[in-house]
Design a protein around this motif. Structure first.
Motif, PDB file in Angstrom:
ATOM      1  N   SER A 138       0.786  -0.948   0.037  1.00  0.00           N
ATOM      2  CA  SER A 138       0.036  -0.008  -0.044  1.00  0.00           C
ATOM      3  C   SER A 138       0.931   1.230   0.034  1.00  0.00           C
ATOM      4  O   SER A 138       0.991   1.945   1.038  1.00  0.00           O
ATOM      5  CB  SER A 138      -0.875   0.074   1.262  1.00  0.00           C
ATOM      6  OG  SER A 138      -1.949  -0.928   1.259  1.00  0.00           O
TER       7      SER A 138
ATOM      8  N   ASP B 247      -1.075   3.058  -3.874  1.00  0.00           N
ATOM      9  CA  ASP B 247      -2.453   2.988  -3.791  1.00  0.00           C
ATOM     10  C   ASP B 247      -2.733   3.116  -2.164  1.00  0.00           C
ATOM     11  O   ASP B 247      -2.871   2.016  -1.539  1.00  0.00           O
ATOM     12  CB  ASP B 247      -2.839   1.596  -4.190  1.00  0.00           C
ATOM     13  CG  ASP B 247      -4.540   1.507  -3.995  1.00  0.00           C
ATOM     14  OD1 ASP B 247      -5.138   2.537  -3.673  1.00  0.00           O
ATOM     15  OD2 ASP B 247      -4.805   0.369  -4.044  1.00  0.00           O
TER      16      ASP B 247
ATOM     17  N   ALA C 117      -4.950   4.354  -0.373  1.00  0.00           N
ATOM     18  CA  ALA C 117      -6.277   3.804   0.217  1.00  0.00           C
ATOM     19  C   ALA C 117      -6.271   2.526   0.530  1.00  0.00           C
ATOM     20  O   ALA C 117      -7.321   2.173   1.280  1.00  0.00           O
ATOM     21  CB  ALA C 117      -7.441   4.352  -0.671  1.00  0.00           C
ATOM     22  N   SER C 118      -5.574   1.597  -0.013  1.00  0.00           N
ATOM     23  CA  SER C 118      -5.516   0.307   0.277  1.00  0.00           C
ATOM     24  C   SER C 118      -4.811  -0.340   1.511  1.00  0.00           C
ATOM     25  O   SER C 118      -4.833  -1.290   1.851  1.00  0.00           O
ATOM     26  CB  SER C 118      -5.141  -0.650  -0.713  1.00  0.00           C
ATOM     27  OG  SER C 118      -3.858  -0.488  -0.805  1.00  0.00           O
TER      28      SER C 118
ATOM     29  N   ARG D  87      -7.140   1.953   9.352  1.00  0.00           N
ATOM     30  CA  ARG D  87      -8.517   1.681   8.830  1.00  0.00           C
ATOM     31  C   ARG D  87      -9.316   1.586  10.158  1.00  0.00           C
ATOM     32  O   ARG D  87      -9.273   0.463  10.795  1.00  0.00           O
ATOM     33  CB  ARG D  87      -8.320   0.538   8.060  1.00  0.00           C
ATOM     34  CG  ARG D  87      -9.651   0.363   7.267  1.00  0.00           C
ATOM     35  CD  ARG D  87      -9.442  -0.714   6.090  1.00  0.00           C
ATOM     36  NE  ARG D  87      -8.571  -0.091   5.296  1.00  0.00           N
ATOM     37  CZ  ARG D  87      -9.050   0.913   4.331  1.00  0.00           C
ATOM     38  NH1 ARG D  87     -10.352   1.352   4.371  1.00  0.00           N
ATOM     39  NH2 ARG D  87      -8.288   1.367   3.355  1.00  0.00           N
TER      40      ARG D  87
ATOM     41  N   ARG E  21     -16.331   2.068   1.801  1.00  0.00           N
ATOM     42  CA  ARG E  21     -15.549   2.002   0.753  1.00  0.00           C
ATOM     43  C   ARG E  21     -13.935   2.528   1.298  1.00  0.00           C
ATOM     44  O   ARG E  21     -13.891   3.239   2.111  1.00  0.00           O
ATOM     45  CB  ARG E  21     -15.734   2.791  -0.289  1.00  0.00           C
ATOM     46  CG  ARG E  21     -15.908   4.414  -0.054  1.00  0.00           C
ATOM     47  CD  ARG E  21     -16.558   5.106  -1.196  1.00  0.00           C
ATOM     48  NE  ARG E  21     -16.431   6.768  -1.003  1.00  0.00           N
ATOM     49  CZ  ARG E  21     -15.326   7.563  -1.330  1.00  0.00           C
ATOM     50  NH1 ARG E  21     -14.135   7.145  -1.799  1.00  0.00           N
ATOM     51  NH2 ARG E  21     -15.547   8.832  -1.034  1.00  0.00           N
ATOM     52  N   LYS E  22     -13.036   2.077   0.556  1.00  0.00           N
ATOM     53  CA  LYS E  22     -11.533   2.039   1.288  1.00  0.00           C
ATOM     54  C   LYS E  22     -10.902   3.487   1.664  1.00  0.00           C
ATOM     55  O   LYS E  22     -10.510   3.783   2.649  1.00  0.00           O
ATOM     56  CB  LYS E  22     -10.568   1.404   0.221  1.00  0.00           C
ATOM     57  CG  LYS E  22     -10.328   1.910  -1.286  1.00  0.00           C
ATOM     58  CD  LYS E  22      -9.447   1.172  -1.996  1.00  0.00           C
ATOM     59  CE  LYS E  22      -9.115   1.874  -3.247  1.00  0.00           C
ATOM     60  NZ  LYS E  22      -8.101   0.979  -4.053  1.00  0.00           N
ATOM     61  N   GLN E  23     -11.724   4.539   0.727  1.00  0.00           N
ATOM     62  CA  GLN E  23     -11.215   5.939   1.309  1.00  0.00           C
ATOM     63  C   GLN E  23     -11.887   6.335   2.396  1.00  0.00           C
ATOM     64  O   GLN E  23     -11.539   7.005   3.247  1.00  0.00           O
ATOM     65  CB  GLN E  23     -11.527   6.830   0.197  1.00  0.00           C
ATOM     66  CG  GLN E  23     -10.282   6.755  -1.099  1.00  0.00           C
ATOM     67  CD  GLN E  23     -10.999   5.940  -2.048  1.00  0.00           C
ATOM     68  OE1 GLN E  23     -11.705   5.045  -1.921  1.00  0.00           O
ATOM     69  NE2 GLN E  23     -10.114   5.767  -3.294  1.00  0.00           N
TER      70      GLN E  23
ATOM     71  N   TRP F 208      -8.708  10.410   4.949  1.00  0.00           N
ATOM     72  CA  TRP F 208      -8.487  10.582   3.566  1.00  0.00           C
ATOM     73  C   TRP F 208      -8.713  11.833   3.143  1.00  0.00           C
ATOM     74  O   TRP F 208      -7.701  12.524   2.529  1.00  0.00           O
ATOM     75  CB  TRP F 208      -9.235   9.729   2.734  1.00  0.00           C
ATOM     76  CG  TRP F 208      -9.008   9.429   1.227  1.00  0.00           C
ATOM     77  CD1 TRP F 208      -9.727  10.103   0.272  1.00  0.00           C
ATOM     78  CD2 TRP F 208      -7.752   8.893   0.998  1.00  0.00           C
ATOM     79  NE1 TRP F 208      -8.928   9.604  -0.949  1.00  0.00           N
ATOM     80  CE2 TRP F 208      -7.629   9.338  -0.433  1.00  0.00           C
ATOM     81  CE3 TRP F 208      -6.738   8.168   1.535  1.00  0.00           C
ATOM     82  CZ2 TRP F 208      -6.691   8.706  -1.339  1.00  0.00           C
ATOM     83  CZ3 TRP F 208      -5.762   7.620   0.686  1.00  0.00           C
ATOM     84  CH2 TRP F 208      -5.550   7.939  -0.723  1.00  0.00           C
TER      85      TRP F 208
ATOM     86  N   THR G 233      -5.507  13.770   4.549  1.00  0.00           N
ATOM     87  CA  THR G 233      -4.144  13.106   3.845  1.00  0.00           C
ATOM     88  C   THR G 233      -4.280  13.962   2.450  1.00  0.00           C
ATOM     89  O   THR G 233      -3.044  14.397   1.982  1.00  0.00           O
ATOM     90  CB  THR G 233      -4.453  11.645   3.649  1.00  0.00           C
ATOM     91  OG1 THR G 233      -4.592  10.911   4.810  1.00  0.00           O
ATOM     92  CG2 THR G 233      -3.314  11.325   2.759  1.00  0.00           C
ATOM     93  N   LYS G 234      -5.348  14.043   1.816  1.00  0.00           N
ATOM     94  CA  LYS G 234      -5.255  14.888   0.520  1.00  0.00           C
ATOM     95  C   LYS G 234      -4.872  16.343   0.719  1.00  0.00           C
ATOM     96  O   LYS G 234      -3.877  17.005   0.021  1.00  0.00           O
ATOM     97  CB  LYS G 234      -6.646  14.892  -0.151  1.00  0.00           C
ATOM     98  CG  LYS G 234      -7.070  13.597  -0.831  1.00  0.00           C
ATOM     99  CD  LYS G 234      -8.313  13.691  -1.797  1.00  0.00           C
ATOM    100  CE  LYS G 234      -9.606  14.223  -1.318  1.00  0.00           C
ATOM    101  NZ  LYS G 234     -10.676  14.116  -1.975  1.00  0.00           N
TER     102      LYS G 234
END
Length: 409
Positions: A132, A135, A137-138, A177, A183-185, A237, A240-241
Motif C-alpha cells: 500500500s 495505492d 487507500a488500500s 483503517r 469504501r476504502k477511502q 482521507w 491526507t489529500k
C-alpha cells in the motif's frame, strides 16, 4: 501571476545571511543533504530559530509563524542550505503542522505545538505499508475503538514501511483503517502516537545510498487515546489529500536543486583531462545551461503552485502533481550529471560527510584522491534520488491525477 521579484527581497536576503552568520553555531554547520540532520542538531537549531521569532518560517502569523511570502520562504531555504544550517523537521514544519493548524482541536494544538516550537519533539510519518504505497487507500493497518476504565482508545495493529527517521523520532502521525465495511477511502482515520508506546517496534532499512534514514514500523496492540485522533473518524482521507498537496512542493526540494547546480558549476571549473575545464567542452556547457534553465523554471513553478493553494484554486492539486513530476525527474538528471562530470571518480561512492565512519563502510580508510573533496557524497545523492519519483506518490500516479483532473480522462 507576477513573477517579478519583491523590491525588498534583497534586503531580506541580507537579513537572513546576517542572521545565519551571527547565530548559526560552527558545530552545527553541515554539508547540505536531502536527509534530516541528527536529532540534537535539529532541536538546537529549532530553539535558536524560535528565540529569534523564526520558529515556523512556513506558517502564517495567525498560526504562530513568520507570515513570510513564498519568495521570502525560498530565500530563507536557499540561504540556509548555502550556509550549511541543519535541516529542520520537515515532517512537522511542512506536513503535520499545516494539518494541525487546520484540523486539530485547541487541546491537541496545546499538547503538540509548544513542544515543536521549542525543538523538544520530532515527528515521523506512518502512511506507506507493504503493498500500500502508491495505492495508499488500500492500507490495512487496523484500529479498533475500545472503552474501559482508562478511557476511550484505539487498539492499533499493522505495519508501516519507509518510515523516514522513525528510529530517531518522538511521535508518529499515521493512517489507520477504522471501518472495514466502508469504501476504502471512507474508512480511514488520522491518528497521532507516541513512539515510546508499548507495541511499537522500529527496524532499520539501509537504502541504496548506504544510509540509515528509512525504517519499517510494526504496531502490535498499540493503545492510542481517542484524544489523539485528528478530525473525525473516517475523515483521514480528506486530511491526507490536504497534507499531500503540501508535500508536492516539499518534494520539489528547490533549495537542494540550487545547491546541486552550484556543485555542478564547481565541477565545471575543475581542470580534468589534459588540464581542460569541463565548462570549455561544448557538450557539457550545453547540458549545464539546460539544467540551469530547468532549475529556474521549477522555481517559478513552485511559486505558481503556492499561489494556487493560497487562492484555494482547484488547479492546485493537478499543478502540484505536475510540479512533483518535473522537479523529481530533474533531481535525478542533475545528480546523474554530477557523477558523469566526475569521470573515473564517479565510479566510487565516496562516503557522505553526514555519515559517520561507523555508518558508512570504508569511510575511515578511504585514501585521499584528486577530486575527492568535490566527489564526497555525490554518488550517495545520485543513488538516493532514484527514489524521488517514487516517494510522495509515484510519477505514474501523479500523471494519472493530472489526466483525470485536467483532461477528464
Amino acid at each position: 501571476m507576477d513573477f517579478r521579484p519583491d523590491p525588498g527581497l534583497d534586503a531580506f536576503r541580507q537579513e537572513v545571511r546576517h542572521f545565519l552568520k551571527e547565530r548559526l553555531p560552527a558545530d552545527l554547520r553541515v554539508t547540505p543533504t536531502f536527509s534530516r540532520s541528527k536529532p540534537q542538531a535539529v532541536s538546537r537549531w529549532q530553539k535558536i530559530l524560535h528565540a529569534h521569532g523564526w520558529g515556523a518560517p512556513y506558517w502564517s502569523q495567525a498560526h504562530g509563524g513568520t507570515g513570510w511570502t513564498m519568495q521570502q520562504i525560498l530565500v530563507f531555504d536557499e540561504e540556509s542550505v548555502a550556509a550549511g544550517a541543519p535541516t529542520l523537521d520537515g515532517m512537522m514544519h511542512k506536513l503535520l503542522g499545516p494539518v494541525l493548524n487546520a484540523f486539530a482541536t485547541p487541546e491537541q494544538k496545546a499538547a503538540h505545538l509548544p513542544a515543536f516550537f521549542n525543538g523538544e519533539r520530532l515527528w515521523c510519518q506512518g502512511f506507506s505499508e507493504p503493498g500500500s504505497g502508491s495505492d495508499l487507500a488500500s492500507l490495512r493497518t487496523r484500529a479498533e475503538l475500545k472503552h474501559d476504565e482508562q478511557g476511550d482508545h484505539y487498539i492499533v495493529n499493522g505495519q508501516k514501511i519507509w518510515t523516514s527517521h522513525g528510529h530517531e523520532s518522538d511521535w508518529i502521525f499515521l493512517l489507520v483503517r477504522t471501518d472495514a465495511s466502508a469504501r476504502k477511502q471512507a474508512g480511514i482515520t488520522f491518528l497521532l502516537a507516541d513512539m515510546k508506546t508499548p507495541g511499537i517496534t522500529v527496524r532499520p532499512i539501509r537504502s541504496i545510498d548506504d544510509a540509515h534514514h528509512l525504517n519499517e514500523t510494526f504496531l502490535d496492540n498499540v493503545r492510542v487515546p481517542v484524544a489523539n485522533r485528528v478530525g473525525e473518524e473516517g475523515q483521514g482521507w480528506a486530511i491526507t489529500k490536504f497534507l499531500l498537496n503540501n508535500e508536492h512542493a516539499t518534494t520539489a526540494d528547490l533549495p537542494m536543486l540550487k545547491h546541486y547546480l552550484r556543485q555542478l558549476h564547481e565541477l565545471a571549473e575543475t581542470p580534468c583531462m589534459g588540464g581542460v575545464c569541463l565548462r570549455e567542452r561544448p557538450e557539457f556547457a550545453l547540458k549545464l545551461a539546460r539544467l540551469e534553465a530547468e532549475v529556474t523554471a521549477v522555481g517559478m513553478f513552485v511559486q505558481r503552485v503556492a499561489a494556487l493553494e493560497m487562492a484555494h484554486s482547484p488547479l492546485a492539486h493537478p499543478m502540484g502533481s505536475m510540479l512533483k513530476v518535473r522537479a523529481t525527474e530533474l533531481q535525478q538528471r542533475i545528480t546523474e550529471a554530477h557523477v558523469e562530470a566526475l569521470g573515473d571518480h564517479g565510479a566510487v561512492a565516496y562516503p557522505h560527510p553526514a555519515e559517520s565512519a561507523g555508518d558508512a563502510p570504508g569511510s575511515a580508510t578511504c585514501e585521499p584522491l584528486p577530486l575527492q573533496g568535490l566527489a564526497r557524497g555525490l554518488a550517495n545523492e545520485m543513488f538516493f534520488r532514484r527514489a524521488s519519483t517514487i516517494y510522495g506518490g509515484t510519477s505514474e500516479v501523479q500523471r494519472s491525477i493530472i489526466a483525470k483532473l485536467l483532461f477528464g480522462l
